[in-house]
Design a protein around this motif. Structure first.
Motif, PDB file in Angstrom:
ATOM      1  N   PRO A  31       0.826  -1.212   0.000  1.00 45.89           N
ATOM      2  CA  PRO A  31       0.000   0.000   0.000  1.00 45.89           C
ATOM      3  C   PRO A  31       0.852   1.250   0.000  1.00 45.89           C
ATOM      4  O   PRO A  31       2.043   1.220   0.337  1.00 45.89           O
ATOM      5  CB  PRO A  31      -0.810  -0.125   1.301  1.00 45.89           C
ATOM      6  CG  PRO A  31       0.033  -0.971   2.184  1.00 45.89           C
ATOM      7  CD  PRO A  31       0.764  -1.927   1.283  1.00 45.89           C
ATOM      8  N   LEU A  32       0.237   2.364  -0.395  1.00 44.59           N
ATOM      9  CA  LEU A  32       0.871   3.670  -0.330  1.00 44.59           C
ATOM     10  C   LEU A  32       0.381   4.369   0.927  1.00 44.59           C
ATOM     11  O   LEU A  32      -0.826   4.594   1.090  1.00 44.59           O
ATOM     12  CB  LEU A  32       0.526   4.506  -1.568  1.00 44.59           C
ATOM     13  CG  LEU A  32       0.707   3.848  -2.934  1.00 44.59           C
ATOM     14  CD1 LEU A  32       0.406   4.853  -4.057  1.00 44.59           C
ATOM     15  CD2 LEU A  32       2.095   3.252  -3.102  1.00 44.59           C
ATOM     16  N   LEU A  33       1.287   4.692   1.824  1.00 51.67           N
ATOM     17  CA  LEU A  33       0.953   5.412   3.052  1.00 51.67           C
ATOM     18  C   LEU A  33       1.239   6.882   2.803  1.00 51.67           C
ATOM     19  O   LEU A  33       2.398   7.288   2.680  1.00 51.67           O
ATOM     20  CB  LEU A  33       1.780   4.889   4.220  1.00 51.67           C
ATOM     21  CG  LEU A  33       1.532   5.570   5.569  1.00 51.67           C
ATOM     22  CD1 LEU A  33       0.124   5.277   6.084  1.00 51.67           C
ATOM     23  CD2 LEU A  33       2.584   5.132   6.598  1.00 51.67           C
ATOM     24  N   TRP A  56      -3.483   0.663  -6.876  1.00 50.09           N
ATOM     25  CA  TRP A  56      -2.771   0.675  -5.596  1.00 50.09           C
ATOM     26  C   TRP A  56      -3.758   1.000  -4.484  1.00 50.09           C
ATOM     27  O   TRP A  56      -4.697   1.768  -4.678  1.00 50.09           O
ATOM     28  CB  TRP A  56      -1.651   1.729  -5.587  1.00 50.09           C
ATOM     29  CG  TRP A  56      -0.584   1.492  -6.604  1.00 50.09           C
ATOM     30  CD1 TRP A  56      -0.614   1.829  -7.930  1.00 50.09           C
ATOM     31  CD2 TRP A  56       0.672   0.849  -6.385  1.00 50.09           C
ATOM     32  NE1 TRP A  56       0.548   1.441  -8.544  1.00 50.09           N
ATOM     33  CE2 TRP A  56       1.360   0.836  -7.628  1.00 50.09           C
ATOM     34  CE3 TRP A  56       1.294   0.291  -5.267  1.00 50.09           C
ATOM     35  CZ2 TRP A  56       2.632   0.282  -7.766  1.00 50.09           C
ATOM     36  CZ3 TRP A  56       2.563  -0.254  -5.409  1.00 50.09           C
ATOM     37  CH2 TRP A  56       3.219  -0.257  -6.644  1.00 50.09           C
ATOM     38  N   ARG A  57      -3.517   0.439  -3.311  1.00 56.24           N
ATOM     39  CA  ARG A  57      -4.265   0.836  -2.118  1.00 56.24           C
ATOM     40  C   ARG A  57      -3.578   2.051  -1.516  1.00 56.24           C
ATOM     41  O   ARG A  57      -2.354   2.054  -1.337  1.00 56.24           O
ATOM     42  CB  ARG A  57      -4.296  -0.294  -1.095  1.00 56.24           C
ATOM     43  CG  ARG A  57      -5.045   0.038   0.189  1.00 56.24           C
ATOM     44  CD  ARG A  57      -4.876  -1.068   1.211  1.00 56.24           C
ATOM     45  NE  ARG A  57      -5.646  -0.804   2.435  1.00 56.24           N
ATOM     46  CZ  ARG A  57      -5.557  -1.543   3.546  1.00 56.24           C
ATOM     47  NH1 ARG A  57      -4.735  -2.591   3.579  1.00 56.24           N
ATOM     48  NH2 ARG A  57      -6.286  -1.229   4.605  1.00 56.24           N
ATOM     49  N   LEU A  58      -4.356   3.099  -1.215  1.00 55.10           N
ATOM     50  CA  LEU A  58      -3.816   4.296  -0.580  1.00 55.10           C
ATOM     51  C   LEU A  58      -4.428   4.448   0.804  1.00 55.10           C
ATOM     52  O   LEU A  58      -5.660   4.376   0.959  1.00 55.10           O
ATOM     53  CB  LEU A  58      -4.113   5.552  -1.400  1.00 55.10           C
ATOM     54  CG  LEU A  58      -3.371   5.740  -2.725  1.00 55.10           C
ATOM     55  CD1 LEU A  58      -4.068   4.988  -3.851  1.00 55.10           C
ATOM     56  CD2 LEU A  58      -3.277   7.212  -3.092  1.00 55.10           C
ATOM     57  N   ILE A  59      -3.580   4.644   1.790  1.00 55.47           N
ATOM     58  CA  ILE A  59      -4.016   4.895   3.160  1.00 55.47           C
ATOM     59  C   ILE A  59      -3.555   6.297   3.516  1.00 55.47           C
ATOM     60  O   ILE A  59      -2.352   6.596   3.498  1.00 55.47           O
ATOM     61  CB  ILE A  59      -3.417   3.865   4.135  1.00 55.47           C
ATOM     62  CG1 ILE A  59      -3.879   2.449   3.745  1.00 55.47           C
ATOM     63  CG2 ILE A  59      -3.805   4.187   5.570  1.00 55.47           C
ATOM     64  CD1 ILE A  59      -3.080   1.363   4.401  1.00 55.47           C
ATOM     65  N   CYS A  60      -4.525   7.177   3.800  1.00 52.90           N
ATOM     66  CA  CYS A  60      -4.240   8.606   3.975  1.00 52.90           C
ATOM     67  C   CYS A  60      -4.697   9.055   5.355  1.00 52.90           C
ATOM     68  O   CYS A  60      -5.889   9.336   5.566  1.00 52.90           O
ATOM     69  CB  CYS A  60      -4.939   9.418   2.887  1.00 52.90           C
ATOM     70  SG  CYS A  60      -4.567   8.879   1.198  1.00 52.90           S
ATOM     71  N   PRO A  61      -3.810   9.122   6.333  1.00 55.04           N
ATOM     72  CA  PRO A  61      -4.205   9.517   7.679  1.00 55.04           C
ATOM     73  C   PRO A  61      -4.372  11.031   7.826  1.00 55.04           C
ATOM     74  O   PRO A  61      -3.702  11.823   7.164  1.00 55.04           O
ATOM     75  CB  PRO A  61      -3.038   9.046   8.562  1.00 55.04           C
ATOM     76  CG  PRO A  61      -2.138   8.243   7.671  1.00 55.04           C
ATOM     77  CD  PRO A  61      -2.402   8.691   6.276  1.00 55.04           C
ATOM     78  N   ASP A  62      -5.282  11.408   8.720  1.00 53.76           N
ATOM     79  CA  ASP A  62      -5.307  12.754   9.285  1.00 53.76           C
ATOM     80  C   ASP A  62      -4.459  12.707  10.547  1.00 53.76           C
ATOM     81  O   ASP A  62      -4.772  11.953  11.476  1.00 53.76           O
ATOM     82  CB  ASP A  62      -6.734  13.171   9.672  1.00 53.76           C
ATOM     83  CG  ASP A  62      -7.609  13.481   8.478  1.00 53.76           C
ATOM     84  OD1 ASP A  62      -7.100  14.006   7.481  1.00 53.76           O
ATOM     85  OD2 ASP A  62      -8.827  13.190   8.554  1.00 53.76           O
ATOM     86  N   MET A  63      -3.386  13.481  10.595  1.00 48.96           N
ATOM     87  CA  MET A  63      -2.593  13.521  11.819  1.00 48.96           C
ATOM     88  C   MET A  63      -3.418  14.115  12.965  1.00 48.96           C
ATOM     89  O   MET A  63      -4.415  14.806  12.739  1.00 48.96           O
ATOM     90  CB  MET A  63      -1.330  14.359  11.605  1.00 48.96           C
ATOM     91  CG  MET A  63      -0.399  13.803  10.536  1.00 48.96           C
ATOM     92  SD  MET A  63       0.153  12.128  10.912  1.00 48.96           S
ATOM     93  CE  MET A  63       1.092  11.783   9.425  1.00 48.96           C
ATOM     94  N   ARG A  64      -3.009  13.829  14.167  1.00 45.72           N
ATOM     95  CA  ARG A  64      -3.719  14.375  15.333  1.00 45.72           C
ATOM     96  C   ARG A  64      -3.880  15.883  15.176  1.00 45.72           C
ATOM     97  O   ARG A  64      -2.984  16.590  14.742  1.00 45.72           O
ATOM     98  CB  ARG A  64      -2.982  14.040  16.629  1.00 45.72           C
ATOM     99  CG  ARG A  64      -1.550  14.532  16.705  1.00 45.72           C
ATOM    100  CD  ARG A  64      -0.920  14.299  18.076  1.00 45.72           C
ATOM    101  NE  ARG A  64      -0.945  12.908  18.467  1.00 45.72           N
ATOM    102  CZ  ARG A  64      -0.986  12.495  19.730  1.00 45.72           C
ATOM    103  NH1 ARG A  64      -1.002  13.375  20.727  1.00 45.72           N
ATOM    104  NH2 ARG A  64      -1.004  11.211  20.010  1.00 45.72           N
ATOM    105  N   GLY A  65      -5.071  16.378  15.500  1.00 42.99           N
ATOM    106  CA  GLY A  65      -5.346  17.803  15.418  1.00 42.99           C
ATOM    107  C   GLY A  65      -5.759  18.285  14.051  1.00 42.99           C
ATOM    108  O   GLY A  65      -6.015  19.477  13.870  1.00 42.99           O
ATOM    109  N   ARG A  66      -5.853  17.367  13.071  1.00 41.51           N
ATOM    110  CA  ARG A  66      -6.244  17.757  11.724  1.00 41.51           C
ATOM    111  C   ARG A  66      -7.554  17.098  11.328  1.00 41.51           C
ATOM    112  O   ARG A  66      -7.782  15.918  11.611  1.00 41.51           O
ATOM    113  CB  ARG A  66      -5.164  17.349  10.693  1.00 41.51           C
ATOM    114  CG  ARG A  66      -3.967  18.283  10.636  1.00 41.51           C
ATOM    115  CD  ARG A  66      -3.053  18.090  11.792  1.00 41.51           C
ATOM    116  NE  ARG A  66      -1.723  18.674  11.570  1.00 41.51           N
ATOM    117  CZ  ARG A  66      -0.745  18.570  12.451  1.00 41.51           C
ATOM    118  NH1 ARG A  66      -0.926  17.942  13.604  1.00 41.51           N
ATOM    119  NH2 ARG A  66       0.427  19.107  12.197  1.00 41.51           N
TER     120      ARG A  66
END
Length: 289
Positions: A31-33, A56-66
């Motif tokens: 996956p693409l992080l 491709w699998r994409l994993i897109c986090p929101d960082m803390r506070g976003r």
């Protein structure tokens, strides 16, 4: 817009954090992080997902506070080492042990910390307009706007404000592109105003000396040797100098490539033709060596 599912995980200190999961990816593809910049969020990677999701699998986090992730109780946890701990918990929850890191600005600093601590996780890496040395002019510019609240009556007004502040960074943008950026950076609040979509307190660690990364990252460059890597630099960047990018390329070894995106500052949005071509070459190296 490409479809995705919303996922959530818990940080080591008990915050409920959010990520987007663009499902897909052929068998055997890591996956693409996708790790966003300081004031950005998972929406920043919509153009990349529109192009690559499915293959491709994409994993897109929101960082803390976003955006949809909880705000930190202690603003001094808005630092790369804490973000690394958060991301490590997400990877453990998803049972992901190998991935391609796509890191823009702050996300690139986190990618460097991953290389320093868990090199074996990286099937590939993209460092987007960031390096071990950050130019004072760029840092000073960032400090002028991070943590300064904005409120607008309409999306067009927000887009015009972005244009006024960033026309030197994206000189070719038209109103449609500024609107798209506004939709990724802002949200509607309960009063119907368009406001920035992050905790203003993320600025507090930046007021401290060394608050950008907290450690000397030059020694980490050797950790990328043998890992397919791409350094992206905006031609107009005031944060990553051409000299720093060239030194990074030398120290990261023959598995790295440097691409300069013309007529763009900090940071390329990954949908520019030069950036897209570089990403395609990176992913081909990930698959075929």
């Amino acid at each position: 817009m490409t479809s995705f599912t919303d996922g959530y995980w818990w940080s080591p200190d008990g915050l409920r954090l959010h990520y987007r999961d663009y499902a897909g990816g052929e068998d055997g593809r890591p996956p693409l992080l996708c790790l966003p910049g300081l004031t950005r969020n998972a929406r920043d990677f919509e153009p990349l997902a529109d192009r690559l999701a499915g293959e491709w699998r994409l994993i897109c986090p929101d960082m803390r506070g976003r955006s949809e992730s909880a705000q930190a109780k202690d603003p001094m946890t808005y630092v790369p080492l804490t973000y690394l701990q958060d991301i490590s918990r997400l990877l453990a929850d998803l049972a992901i042990t190998r991935f391609v890191a796509i890191g823009t600005s702050l996300g690139g600093l986190i990618t460097m910390l991953i290389a320093a601590t868990h090199r074996e996780w990286l099937a590939g890496a993209l460092l987007n307009d960031v390096g071990p040395k950050l130019e004072p002019a760029g840092l000073d510019r960032i400090r002028t706007y991070v943590g300064v609240g904005q409120s607008h009556q309409s999306w067009v007004q927000a887009a015009r404000a972005l244009e006024e502040a960033n026309r030197d960074i994206y000189p070719r943008y038209d109103l449609e592109q500024w609107l798209a950026m506004a939709k990724r950076l802002y949200r509607l609040n309960s009063g119907g105003r368009v406001v920035l979509d992050y905790d203003m307190r993320v600025a507090e660690p930046l007021r401290l000396s060394g608050g950008e990364a907290g450690v000397d990252l030059w020694p980490v460059m050797a950790s990328f040797n043998g890992i397919p890597s791409l350094i992206l630099r905006g031609e107009r960047s005031d944060l990553l100098s051409a000299a720093t990018a060239q030194r990074m390329l030398s120290e990261m070894g023959p598995s790295a490539e440097l691409v300069t995106v013309p007529d763009v500052g900090h940071a390329p949005l990954l949908d520019e033709s030069e950036a897209a071509a570089g990403i395609d070459r990176l992913l081909a190296r990930v698959l075929h060596g």
